[in-house]
Design a protein around this motif. Structure first.
Motif, PDB file in Angstrom:
ATOM      1  N   GLY A   1      46.259  18.607  42.186  1.00 30.88           N
ATOM      2  CA  GLY A   1      46.617  18.788  43.586  1.00 30.88           C
ATOM      3  C   GLY A   1      45.927  19.991  44.197  1.00 30.88           C
ATOM      4  O   GLY A   1      44.941  20.504  43.660  1.00 30.88           O
ATOM      5  N   PRO A   2      46.446  20.469  45.332  1.00 28.64           N
ATOM      6  CA  PRO A   2      45.799  21.586  46.022  1.00 28.64           C
ATOM      7  C   PRO A   2      45.646  22.829  45.149  1.00 28.64           C
ATOM      8  O   PRO A   2      44.674  23.570  45.295  1.00 28.64           O
ATOM      9  CB  PRO A   2      46.726  21.874  47.201  1.00 28.64           C
ATOM     10  N   LEU A   3      46.579  23.042  44.235  1.00 26.47           N
ATOM     11  CA  LEU A   3      46.471  24.224  43.378  1.00 26.47           C
ATOM     12  C   LEU A   3      45.236  24.162  42.486  1.00 26.47           C
ATOM     13  O   LEU A   3      44.665  25.198  42.146  1.00 26.47           O
ATOM     14  CB  LEU A   3      47.733  24.388  42.531  1.00 26.47           C
ATOM     15  N   GLY A   4      44.806  22.965  42.123  1.00 24.78           N
ATOM     16  CA  GLY A   4      43.571  22.822  41.350  1.00 24.78           C
ATOM     17  C   GLY A   4      42.368  23.285  42.152  1.00 24.78           C
ATOM     18  O   GLY A   4      41.478  23.962  41.629  1.00 24.78           O
TER      19      GLY A   4
ATOM     20  N   ILE B   1      42.488  25.399  44.714  1.00 20.06           N
ATOM     21  CA  ILE B   1      42.639  26.840  44.920  1.00 20.06           C
ATOM     22  C   ILE B   1      42.169  27.588  43.677  1.00 20.06           C
ATOM     23  O   ILE B   1      41.413  28.564  43.764  1.00 20.06           O
ATOM     24  CB  ILE B   1      44.098  27.178  45.294  1.00 20.06           C
ATOM     25  N   HIS B   2      42.584  27.121  42.517  1.00 18.09           N
ATOM     26  CA  HIS B   2      42.175  27.731  41.247  1.00 18.09           C
ATOM     27  C   HIS B   2      40.654  27.704  41.107  1.00 18.09           C
ATOM     28  O   HIS B   2      40.023  28.715  40.784  1.00 18.09           O
ATOM     29  CB  HIS B   2      42.856  26.987  40.093  1.00 18.09           C
ATOM     30  N   ALA B   3      40.058  26.550  41.356  1.00 14.20           N
ATOM     31  CA  ALA B   3      38.603  26.418  41.233  1.00 14.20           C
ATOM     32  C   ALA B   3      37.883  27.326  42.224  1.00 14.20           C
ATOM     33  O   ALA B   3      36.867  27.945  41.885  1.00 14.20           O
ATOM     34  CB  ALA B   3      38.196  24.964  41.444  1.00 14.20           C
ATOM     35  N   ALA B   4      38.405  27.431  43.441  1.00 16.66           N
ATOM     36  CA  ALA B   4      37.757  28.262  44.458  1.00 16.66           C
ATOM     37  C   ALA B   4      37.755  29.734  44.073  1.00 16.66           C
ATOM     38  O   ALA B   4      36.753  30.430  44.265  1.00 16.66           O
ATOM     39  CB  ALA B   4      38.454  28.077  45.806  1.00 16.66           C
ATOM     40  N   ILE B   5      38.856  30.206  43.528  1.00 18.43           N
ATOM     41  CA  ILE B   5      38.912  31.614  43.128  1.00 18.43           C
ATOM     42  C   ILE B   5      37.873  31.886  42.040  1.00 18.43           C
ATOM     43  O   ILE B   5      37.244  32.942  42.019  1.00 18.43           O
ATOM     44  CB  ILE B   5      40.332  32.011  42.681  1.00 18.43           C
ATOM     45  N   HIS B   6      37.659  30.913  41.161  1.00 21.77           N
ATOM     46  CA  HIS B   6      36.634  31.070  40.125  1.00 21.77           C
ATOM     47  C   HIS B   6      35.224  30.887  40.684  1.00 21.77           C
ATOM     48  O   HIS B   6      34.285  31.518  40.204  1.00 21.77           O
ATOM     49  CB  HIS B   6      36.872  30.080  38.981  1.00 21.77           C
ATOM     50  N   HIS B   7      35.073  30.042  41.672  1.00 21.59           N
ATOM     51  CA  HIS B   7      33.754  29.690  42.208  1.00 21.59           C
ATOM     52  C   HIS B   7      33.221  30.730  43.200  1.00 21.59           C
ATOM     53  O   HIS B   7      32.020  30.972  43.262  1.00 21.59           O
ATOM     54  CB  HIS B   7      33.840  28.316  42.883  1.00 21.59           C
ATOM     55  N   LEU B   8      34.108  31.321  43.982  1.00 24.64           N
ATOM     56  CA  LEU B   8      33.700  32.248  45.036  1.00 24.64           C
ATOM     57  C   LEU B   8      33.970  33.690  44.622  1.00 24.64           C
ATOM     58  O   LEU B   8      34.880  33.959  43.847  1.00 24.64           O
ATOM     59  CB  LEU B   8      34.458  31.927  46.332  1.00 24.64           C
ATOM     60  N   ASP B   9      33.197  34.603  45.180  1.00 20.60           N
ATOM     61  CA  ASP B   9      33.355  36.022  44.855  1.00 20.60           C
ATOM     62  C   ASP B   9      34.219  36.773  45.862  1.00 20.60           C
ATOM     63  O   ASP B   9      34.570  37.924  45.633  1.00 20.60           O
ATOM     64  CB  ASP B   9      31.982  36.707  44.793  1.00 20.60           C
ATOM     65  N   ASP B  10      34.541  36.144  46.961  1.00 23.09           N
ATOM     66  CA  ASP B  10      35.259  36.820  48.037  1.00 23.09           C
ATOM     67  C   ASP B  10      36.676  37.203  47.623  1.00 23.09           C
ATOM     68  O   ASP B  10      37.318  36.501  46.846  1.00 23.09           O
ATOM     69  CB  ASP B  10      35.332  35.902  49.257  1.00 23.09           C
ATOM     70  N   GLU B  11      37.162  38.307  48.187  1.00 23.12           N
ATOM     71  CA  GLU B  11      38.542  38.716  47.925  1.00 23.12           C
ATOM     72  C   GLU B  11      39.530  37.826  48.662  1.00 23.12           C
ATOM     73  O   GLU B  11      40.601  37.523  48.148  1.00 23.12           O
ATOM     74  CB  GLU B  11      38.750  40.177  48.342  1.00 23.12           C
ATOM     75  N   TRP B  12      39.191  37.423  49.883  1.00 23.72           N
ATOM     76  CA  TRP B  12      40.077  36.609  50.718  1.00 23.72           C
ATOM     77  C   TRP B  12      39.465  35.227  50.882  1.00 23.72           C
ATOM     78  O   TRP B  12      38.338  35.087  51.358  1.00 23.72           O
ATOM     79  CB  TRP B  12      40.271  37.255  52.087  1.00 23.72           C
ATOM     80  N   ILE B  13      40.234  34.206  50.503  1.00 22.38           N
ATOM     81  CA  ILE B  13      39.755  32.830  50.572  1.00 22.38           C
ATOM     82  C   ILE B  13      40.785  31.996  51.332  1.00 22.38           C
ATOM     83  O   ILE B  13      41.973  32.020  51.012  1.00 22.38           O
ATOM     84  CB  ILE B  13      39.536  32.240  49.163  1.00 22.38           C
ATOM     85  N   GLY B  14      40.307  31.275  52.328  1.00 16.49           N
ATOM     86  CA  GLY B  14      41.172  30.412  53.117  1.00 16.49           C
ATOM     87  C   GLY B  14      40.991  28.959  52.718  1.00 16.49           C
ATOM     88  O   GLY B  14      39.936  28.567  52.207  1.00 16.49           O
ATOM     89  N   PHE B  15      42.029  28.173  52.968  1.00 15.80           N
ATOM     90  CA  PHE B  15      42.018  26.762  52.588  1.00 15.80           C
ATOM     91  C   PHE B  15      42.570  25.908  53.714  1.00 15.80           C
ATOM     92  O   PHE B  15      43.545  26.284  54.370  1.00 15.80           O
ATOM     93  CB  PHE B  15      42.876  26.543  51.331  1.00 15.80           C
TER      94      PHE B  15
END
Length: 194
Positions: free
Chosen positions: A77-80, A82-96
């Motif tokens: 689901g969405p948490l997957g 979100i998890h992947a994005a935190i690993h994929h991107l270097d930014d401190e703040w990530i929007g979804f």
């Protein structure tokens, strides 16, 4: 508090779309355009950093920008995403944002960023009646909590948010901005109202 320019945004298109008859929601047409095009059309004037989380049809999604899939199997689901994005991107703040929400606010990025303080973990849009848990801006420091949550087998996004310093961002002046289209019937009805 992050500035809008200090945020990256991810369009979540990684689900199974079971209520849409298995059709990939982001690629389903609405008024002659793929639904994701409506989302990108609203987000792109607000931010220069948009990526797409998709687990199917990645080649088709790549025509709209950079694409990455979940790191966790079985469509969590969405948490997957979100998890992947935190690993994929270097930014401190990530929007979804979800791929099936074609009328997002034209000031979403700025309002979400402005609402955050240094100790905010997660900012979630609120339409005046309900929170919109997939329209969120979060700080990457939630990753340990997210990984523990997922390792425990939990998938309900709001339960994770309650473990974090969550704030809501008022969009009650735009309650229809968060209409999401989950079924062919909703898609057809919505298309007739445009």
């Amino acid at each position: 508090m992050p500035s809008a320019e200090q945020t990256s945004w991810v369009i979540l298109a990684g689900g199974q779309a079971s209520r849409m008859g298995g059709n990939d929601k982001g690629l389903v047409e609405l008024t002659g355009k793929a639904m994701i095009e409506h989302v990108i059309g609203t987000l792109s004037p607000q931010t220069s950093s948009i990526t797409i989380n998709a687990n199917r049809n990645q080649e088709r999604y790549s025509q709209y920008g950079s694409v990455f899939g979940d790191n966790i199997q079985d469509y969590p689901g969405p948490l997957g995403g979100i998890h992947a994005a935190i690993h994929h991107l270097d930014d401190e703040w990530i929007g979804f944002v979800p791929c099936d929400c074609p009328q997002l606010p034209h000031d979403l990025v700025e309002r979400m960023a402005n609402a955050c303080s240094e100790d905010t973990d997660i900012a979630v849009a609120h339409d005046g009646e309900h929170i919109q848990p997939v329209v969120t801006l979060l700080h990457r420091r939630i990753l340990p909590k997210l990984e523990a949550f997922l390792a425990n087998g939990d998938r309900k996004i709001i339960l994770l948010y309650r473990q974090c310093n969550m704030i809501t961002v008022d969009f009650s002046d735009q309650p229809n901005a968060f209409v999401n289209l989950n079924t062919p019937e909703e898609l057809q009805q919505f298309g007739q109202t445009l």
